[in-house]
Design a protein around this motif. Structure first.
Motif, PDB file in Angstrom:
ATOM      1  N   LEU A  93     -14.600  14.706  -0.139  1.00 13.76           N
ATOM      2  CA  LEU A  93     -13.873  13.531  -0.610  1.00 13.76           C
ATOM      3  C   LEU A  93     -14.763  12.712  -1.530  1.00 13.76           C
ATOM      4  CD1 LEU A  93     -12.355  12.428   2.791  1.00 13.76           C
ATOM      5  CD2 LEU A  93     -11.342  13.906   1.071  1.00 13.76           C
ATOM      6  N   ARG A  94     -14.113  11.901  -2.343  1.00 16.04           N
ATOM      7  CA  ARG A  94     -14.853  11.035  -3.263  1.00 16.04           C
ATOM      8  C   ARG A  94     -15.362   9.819  -2.491  1.00 16.04           C
ATOM      9  NH1 ARG A  94     -11.620  14.275  -5.751  1.00 16.04           N
ATOM     10  NH2 ARG A  94     -11.826  14.780  -7.957  1.00 16.04           N
ATOM     11  N   ARG A  95     -16.244  10.099  -1.552  1.00 15.66           N
ATOM     12  CA  ARG A  95     -16.794   9.051  -0.696  1.00 15.66           C
ATOM     13  C   ARG A  95     -18.240   9.398  -0.399  1.00 15.66           C
ATOM     14  NH1 ARG A  95     -11.651   7.925   3.324  1.00 15.66           N
ATOM     15  NH2 ARG A  95     -10.108   8.478   1.757  1.00 15.66           N
ATOM     16  N   HIS A 103     -14.165  10.290   7.824  1.00 16.55           N
ATOM     17  CA  HIS A 103     -12.763  10.550   7.508  1.00 16.55           C
ATOM     18  C   HIS A 103     -12.178  11.617   8.435  1.00 16.55           C
ATOM     19  CE1 HIS A 103      -9.528  12.649   5.211  1.00 16.55           C
ATOM     20  NE2 HIS A 103      -9.130  11.413   5.050  1.00 16.55           N
TER      21      HIS A 103
ATOM     22  N   MET B   1      -7.706  -0.669   3.581  1.00 12.56           N
ATOM     23  CA  MET B   1      -6.446  -0.304   2.925  1.00 12.56           C
ATOM     24  C   MET B   1      -5.373  -1.358   3.199  1.00 12.56           C
ATOM     25  SD  MET B   1      -5.468   2.292   1.057  1.00 12.56           S
ATOM     26  CE  MET B   1      -3.895   2.514   0.256  1.00 12.56           C
ATOM     27  N   PHE B   8      -2.871  -8.021  -2.088  1.00 13.33           N
ATOM     28  CA  PHE B   8      -1.968  -7.662  -3.174  1.00 13.33           C
ATOM     29  C   PHE B   8      -0.652  -8.436  -3.082  1.00 13.33           C
ATOM     30  CE2 PHE B   8      -0.004  -4.216  -5.695  1.00 13.33           C
ATOM     31  CZ  PHE B   8      -1.038  -4.071  -6.599  1.00 13.33           C
ATOM     32  N   ALA B  12       0.858 -11.516  -5.371  1.00 12.66           N
ATOM     33  CA  ALA B  12       2.149 -11.410  -6.056  1.00 12.66           C
ATOM     34  C   ALA B  12       3.025 -12.592  -5.674  1.00 12.66           C
ATOM     35  CB  ALA B  12       2.827 -10.098  -5.691  1.00 12.66           C
ATOM     36  N   LEU B  15       1.854 -15.853  -7.294  1.00 13.03           N
ATOM     37  CA  LEU B  15       2.155 -15.915  -8.720  1.00 13.03           C
ATOM     38  C   LEU B  15       3.627 -16.232  -8.968  1.00 13.03           C
ATOM     39  CD1 LEU B  15       0.014 -13.032 -10.155  1.00 13.03           C
ATOM     40  CD2 LEU B  15       0.192 -15.292 -11.150  1.00 13.03           C
ATOM     41  N   LEU B  16       4.493 -15.540  -8.213  1.00 14.36           N
ATOM     42  CA  LEU B  16       5.919 -15.735  -8.416  1.00 14.36           C
ATOM     43  C   LEU B  16       6.348 -17.118  -7.944  1.00 14.36           C
ATOM     44  CD1 LEU B  16       7.318 -12.221  -7.545  1.00 14.36           C
ATOM     45  CD2 LEU B  16       6.942 -13.244  -9.767  1.00 14.36           C
ATOM     46  N   PHE B  19       5.883 -19.763 -10.479  1.00 15.84           N
ATOM     47  CA  PHE B  19       6.900 -19.886 -11.514  1.00 15.84           C
ATOM     48  C   PHE B  19       8.029 -20.798 -11.058  1.00 15.84           C
ATOM     49  CE2 PHE B  19       5.633 -15.544 -13.142  1.00 15.84           C
ATOM     50  CZ  PHE B  19       4.886 -16.104 -14.145  1.00 15.84           C
TER      51      PHE B  19
ATOM     52  N   LYS C  31      -0.385 -14.746 -16.633  1.00 16.02           N
ATOM     53  CA  LYS C  31       0.392 -14.931 -15.410  1.00 16.02           C
ATOM     54  C   LYS C  31       1.590 -13.985 -15.395  1.00 16.02           C
ATOM     55  CE  LYS C  31       2.258 -19.039 -14.167  1.00 16.02           C
ATOM     56  NZ  LYS C  31       2.304 -20.501 -13.971  1.00 16.02           N
ATOM     57  N   VAL C  32       2.299 -13.938 -16.516  1.00 12.24           N
ATOM     58  CA  VAL C  32       3.490 -13.091 -16.588  1.00 12.24           C
ATOM     59  C   VAL C  32       3.101 -11.611 -16.449  1.00 12.24           C
ATOM     60  CG1 VAL C  32       5.271 -12.243 -18.153  1.00 12.24           C
ATOM     61  CG2 VAL C  32       4.914 -14.692 -17.903  1.00 12.24           C
ATOM     62  N   SER C  35       1.725 -10.653 -12.984  1.00 15.55           N
ATOM     63  CA  SER C  35       2.814 -10.572 -12.004  1.00 15.55           C
ATOM     64  C   SER C  35       3.584  -9.283 -12.195  1.00 15.55           C
ATOM     65  CB  SER C  35       3.776 -11.750 -12.170  1.00 15.55           C
ATOM     66  OG  SER C  35       3.073 -12.953 -12.120  1.00 15.55           O
ATOM     67  N   LEU C  38       1.666  -6.469 -10.730  1.00 13.47           N
ATOM     68  CA  LEU C  38       1.725  -6.460  -9.260  1.00 13.47           C
ATOM     69  C   LEU C  38       3.043  -5.867  -8.776  1.00 13.47           C
ATOM     70  CD1 LEU C  38       0.099  -9.923  -8.547  1.00 13.47           C
ATOM     71  CD2 LEU C  38      -0.719  -7.723  -7.738  1.00 13.47           C
ATOM     72  N   ILE C  39       4.137  -6.325  -9.381  1.00 14.99           N
ATOM     73  CA  ILE C  39       5.445  -5.822  -8.952  1.00 14.99           C
ATOM     74  C   ILE C  39       5.564  -4.335  -9.282  1.00 14.99           C
ATOM     75  CG2 ILE C  39       7.918  -5.942  -9.404  1.00 14.99           C
ATOM     76  CD1 ILE C  39       7.511  -8.969  -9.809  1.00 14.99           C
ATOM     77  N   ALA C  41       3.230  -2.253  -9.534  1.00 15.91           N
ATOM     78  CA  ALA C  41       2.356  -1.484  -8.647  1.00 15.91           C
ATOM     79  C   ALA C  41       3.010  -1.292  -7.286  1.00 15.91           C
ATOM     80  CB  ALA C  41       1.008  -2.185  -8.487  1.00 15.91           C
ATOM     81  N   LEU C  42       3.650  -2.355  -6.790  1.00 10.87           N
ATOM     82  CA  LEU C  42       4.301  -2.253  -5.478  1.00 10.87           C
ATOM     83  C   LEU C  42       5.397  -1.192  -5.501  1.00 10.87           C
ATOM     84  CD1 LEU C  42       4.544  -5.989  -4.328  1.00 10.87           C
ATOM     85  CD2 LEU C  42       3.108  -4.167  -3.412  1.00 10.87           C
ATOM     86  N   VAL C 104       8.924 -11.500 -16.453  1.00 10.47           N
ATOM     87  CA  VAL C 104       8.235 -10.655 -15.478  1.00 10.47           C
ATOM     88  C   VAL C 104       9.102  -9.444 -15.140  1.00 10.47           C
ATOM     89  CG1 VAL C 104       7.392 -10.536 -13.104  1.00 10.47           C
ATOM     90  CG2 VAL C 104       6.897 -12.549 -14.498  1.00 10.47           C
ATOM     91  N   THR C 146      -2.692   7.947   2.564  1.00 14.87           N
ATOM     92  CA  THR C 146      -3.762   6.946   2.494  1.00 14.87           C
ATOM     93  C   THR C 146      -5.047   7.581   1.963  1.00 14.87           C
ATOM     94  OG1 THR C 146      -4.179   7.311   4.826  1.00 14.87           O
ATOM     95  CG2 THR C 146      -2.872   5.381   4.242  1.00 14.87           C
ATOM     96  N   THR C 147      -5.333   8.818   2.403  1.00 17.40           N
ATOM     97  CA  THR C 147      -6.536   9.490   1.900  1.00 17.40           C
ATOM     98  C   THR C 147      -6.476   9.638   0.389  1.00 17.40           C
ATOM     99  OG1 THR C 147      -6.730  10.763   3.934  1.00 17.40           O
ATOM    100  CG2 THR C 147      -7.910  11.608   2.025  1.00 17.40           C
ATOM    101  N   LEU C 149      -4.515   8.065  -1.867  1.00 19.02           N
ATOM    102  CA  LEU C 149      -4.506   6.795  -2.603  1.00 19.02           C
ATOM    103  C   LEU C 149      -5.912   6.208  -2.658  1.00 19.02           C
ATOM    104  CD1 LEU C 149      -1.226   5.019  -1.418  1.00 19.02           C
ATOM    105  CD2 LEU C 149      -1.707   5.936  -3.676  1.00 19.02           C
ATOM    106  N   TRP C 150      -6.628   6.302  -1.533  1.00 22.09           N
ATOM    107  CA  TRP C 150      -7.957   5.712  -1.496  1.00 22.09           C
ATOM    108  C   TRP C 150      -8.915   6.476  -2.402  1.00 22.09           C
ATOM    109  CZ3 TRP C 150      -9.905   1.264  -0.714  1.00 22.09           C
ATOM    110  CH2 TRP C 150     -11.283   1.116  -0.553  1.00 22.09           C
ATOM    111  N   ASP C 151      -8.869   7.802  -2.311  1.00 26.82           N
ATOM    112  CA  ASP C 151      -9.802   8.574  -3.140  1.00 26.82           C
ATOM    113  C   ASP C 151      -9.426   8.515  -4.614  1.00 26.82           C
ATOM    114  OD1 ASP C 151     -10.941   9.248  -0.696  1.00 26.82           O
ATOM    115  OD2 ASP C 151     -11.664  11.133  -1.530  1.00 26.82           O
ATOM    116  N   LEU C 160      -3.187   0.939 -13.530  1.00 24.99           N
ATOM    117  CA  LEU C 160      -2.696  -0.440 -13.477  1.00 24.99           C
ATOM    118  C   LEU C 160      -3.127  -1.197 -14.735  1.00 24.99           C
ATOM    119  CD1 LEU C 160      -3.241  -1.579  -9.775  1.00 24.99           C
ATOM    120  CD2 LEU C 160      -1.280  -0.487 -10.828  1.00 24.99           C
TER     121      LEU C 160
END
Lengths: 244, 276, 234
Positions: A93-95, A103, B1, B8, B12, B15-16, B19, C31-32, C35, C38-39, C41-42, C104, C146-147, C149-151, C160
């Motif tokens: 892993l990249r760790r 892990h 995580m 995060f 968000a 920020l919103l 506005f 700001k715009v 935001s 962030l949205i 990304a979610l 936004v 999770t693995t 996303l983290w790596d 982003l």
């Protein structure tokens, strides 16, 4: 060598009439064998013989096309964590070095507070304690493979399956990795590994499975195999004439 | 995580939320208007005064007259301030607006290259000037965007008996953009163009262009203001909008319009008192 | 050429003087766009990861659609959002047309596909590499995600930032749904459009330079993070 003998829930490994087809080709052809506990097994054969595939089917990463694999009567998935796999191409892993082991422990559900002592032990075994905070992927090839083995053994599986563990390593690194394999064996871990390296097989094997083009041509003790190979293919392989 | 995700989401949300807080603190109305009034700087001059008098913020969406009327017709503005009388009357007649108030006027000017290839300079008749441009096939930059100025230009061509659109792409160039962008194009091409006086006066990139014809009564350019009909669109901020209109046509509003000058010259002339 | 020099001088002056209007406009832009990131990304991170990991019929089509949507024309997005938020439209009741919230929304729609597509690519590459290892451990779905996303975190961060760059640089969508209202919805790009239309090319160019510096800083950050990460973690 002092091998711990205890009631074993995994061995023997029984492979019955195992075949595996892909892309219209028969890659494993009706294999039948049984591996007992207490020895080191080397699956030997030229490139493309089906060694890695056989290892993956035994581990349960791949399902047999037909036939069966059982570990003391259990399917590979039932044997689960008693089987650990080390891949030819290391997957790190990249760790950091320590986080790679952490892990595995996390995925295995080991509570956080028990992890650090296990990590220390694993790193000591691999001789990587000094490097614990280094990014794993900046290690040398030999160090990476040692880390992979230490990571695979961190929860002390009963069986360690290794796929060409030293194929890309120089002699010094190869010797270090072989040292770890011997140490695992000495701890009572059942070693089943593939190699195409005849000298390595001579150094490590108690018994040999000789595979050629998906077929099991010989299954015999190492001393017998190297002294008097029974098949023509095995003789040619040992003379360095059988390449595929 | 998890921590990561939490930070995060919190960020968000913050920020919103920001506005919403920022947009609700002061009463405001949305004014759909034309680029000429915005670009001339008139709004920057008079709107702060209105806000000071009334506490109401005016949010100006400055687009072409055609688009401004479309915005108001969907109920997306509270007040409409544009300069094309026939469209304004139609807007009221359709029940979209309450009533048209005359606010002010200025005039259109014909600008063109100093070299004057169509020999327009010295003429007083806009129609003859347009005919001369067409005859000499001198470059002409048209708004081509359904704005008040564009509608005016087309009606002038029609009056002059010329259909320039058949030569579109040759000497007649439709930019499809606002007054300023069209002037930028005209400067770059050395073309003639019809502009409202206010935009031209405040325009910062005149280059080789100058006014080649002005003063023809046909170039009269009246602005009207209309409250979007709250019976049609219940969300319209009718009281705020009416307050703004009343202020605009009041002595104070009209005086401020008259006082606004660019380089010492007034650009808009109050109409409300005369026309009532 | 002299125009460019005087524009640079104007830009430097605006920045050094911390011109209050400039500060307000830059702050609103940030700001715009932040935001929106962030949205996006979610929505985009889980969406991209799901398309990478979950096998479903039509997945190839989804990938193609996602990649194509990276090039959504801002004006079209602006128009669609305008039609949705207009009082005559289905979401008119919200009354958020010509507010920063509308901007936004438009920018989020614009950059969600970018973030989702880059996430899919990152996760899919990593997954190919890690798959056997994770399988051999018997890792569950959540543990896998999770693995990965983290790596992939540094490459995802680059995604982003790419989204942020696109959001902060576009004008077509925000000018339609924001209306370029002074002190309310006026951001860097709409100011540049306005100053250009006023013929203030010098000021427009100066603002453009500020915007480019901003975008360059963001991209430099992306590159540096990526480099540092690949040096550190391989």
């Amino acid at each position: 060598m002092d091998k711990a003998i205890e009631p074993n829930r995994v061995m023997p490994l029984e492979v019955l009439d195992l075949s595996y087809d892909a892309g219209g080709k028969t890659l494993l052809n009706k294999l039948d064998f049984r591996l007992e506990d207490g020895v080191r097994t080397v699956i030997l054969g030229p490139n493309g013989a089906g060694k890695s595939l056989l290892l993956r089917v035994c581990h349960g990463l791949l399902q047999p096309g037909s036939g069966s694999v059982s570990w003391a009567g259990r399917t590979p998935s039932q044997a689960g964590r008693e089987l650990a796999m080390v891949f030819q191409r290391t997957v790190l892993l990249r760790r950091t070095v320590a986080d790679n082991i952490a892990h595995t422990l996390a995925i295995m559900g080991v509570p956080r507070e028990q992890r650090s002592s296990r990590i220390d032990t694993a790193l000591k075994e691999a001789g990587l304690s000094e490097l614990e905070d280094h990014p794993a992927r900046t290690l040398s090839g030999g160090e990476q493979q040692r880390l992979s083995i230490a990571r695979a053994r961190v929860l002390r599986p009963r069986v360690l399956l290794l796929d060409e563990p030293t194929s890309n390593l120089d002699p010094g690194a190869t010797a270090a990795v072989e040292g770890m394999i011997r140490a695992a064996d000495a701890d009572g871990t059942r070693i089943i590994m593939t190699t195409h390296d005849i000298l390595q097989a001579r150094r490590l094997a108690d018994e040999v499975l000789f595979l050629h083009r998906g077929g099991l041509l010989e299954h015999t003790s190492a001393s017998e195999f190297f002294a008097e190979p029974k098949t023509d293919e095995a003789r040619r392989f040992l003379r360095g004439e059988l390449l595929e | 995580m998890k921590k990561f995700l939490f930070v995060f989401v919190a960020l968000a949300g913050a920020l919103l939320g920001n506005f919403c807080a920022a947009t609700e603190e002061q009463p405001f109305l949305v004014l759909a208007s034309t680029t000429s009034t915005e670009n001339s700087g008139l709004f920057d001059y008079i709107l702060p005064e209105f806000t000071r008098d009334s506490g109401i913020q005016v949010r100006v969406v400055a687009v072409g007259t055609g688009q401004a009327i479309r915005l108001a017709s969907s109920g997306d503005a509270d007040v409409l301030l544009v300069h094309h009388r026939p469209s304004e009357d139609a807007f009221v007649a359709q029940g979209l607006g309450v009533r048209r108030y005359p606010v002010m006027h200025n005039d259109f000017v014909l600008v063109g290259p100093a070299a004057d290839p169509a020999s327009v300079i010295g003429q007083a008749d806009m129609l003859q000037a347009l005919q001369a441009i067409a005859r000499s096939e001198s470059l002409f930059a048209s708004r081509g965007d359904d704005s008040g100025t564009h509608k005016k230009e087309l009606s002038l061509w029609a009056e002059a008996g010329v259909d320039p659109v058949v030569d579109s792409g040759a000497w007649y160039r439709e930019t499809g953009s606002g007054m300023g962008a069209t002037l930028n194009t005209a400067v770059a091409m050395g073309a003639y163009a019809l502009s409202d006086r206010a935009t031209w006066a405040s325009f910062g990139n005149k280059g080789e262009l100058k006014i080649v014809l002005e003063g023809d009564p046909r170039l009269f350019n009246p602005y009207g203001v209309i409250l979007v009909n709250p019976e049609r669109f219940p969300h319209v901020r009718a009281s705020l909008g009416q307050a703004f209109i009343d202020w605009l046509v009041s002595t104070r509003g009209q005086a401020l319009i008259a006082a606004y000058a660019i380089d010492g010259a007034p650009v808009f002339f109050p109409d409300a008192m005369v026309d009532h | 050429m002299s125009e460019v020099f005087s524009a640079v001088a104007t830009a430097v002056e605006l920045v050094v003087r911390l011109d209050p209007d400039l500060v307000e406009i830059v702050a609103l832009s940030l700001k715009v766009s932040l935001s929106a990131v962030l949205i996006a990304a979610l929505v985009g991170l889980p969406l991209g990861a799901a398309v990478a990991l979950v096998k479903f019929p039509g997945r190839r089509g989804a990938v193609i659609l996602l990649n194509a949507a990276m090039g959504l024309p801002p004006v079209v997005v602006g128009l669609v959002v305008y039609l949705l938020l207009s009082r005559a439209g289905p979401l008119g009741e919200l009354g958020i047309l010509f507010t920063p919230a509308a901007m936004v929304i438009a920018q989020s729609i614009l950059i969600t596909p970018i973030i989702a597509a880059l996430t899919r690519q990152t996760i899919s590459d990593l997954h190919e590499e890690y798959d056997e290892y994770l399988c051999s451990l018997g890792a569950g779905h959540l543990q896998r995600i999770t693995t990965l996303l983290w790596d992939g975190r540094f490459r995802l961060l680059t995604g982003l930032l790419a989204g942020f760059g696109r959001a902060s640089a576009e004008v077509g969508a925000v000018i339609i749904v924001g209306g370029n209202i002074n002190h309310v919805t006026r951001v860097m790009t709409t100011t540049i459009a306005l100053e250009t239309s006023k013929g203030n090319l010098n000021l427009a160019l100066a603002l453009g330079i500020v915007l480019i510096i901003l975008a360059a800083s963001v991209n430099a950050a992306a590159v540096l993070i990526g480099d540092a990460a690949s040096k550190r973690y391989g």
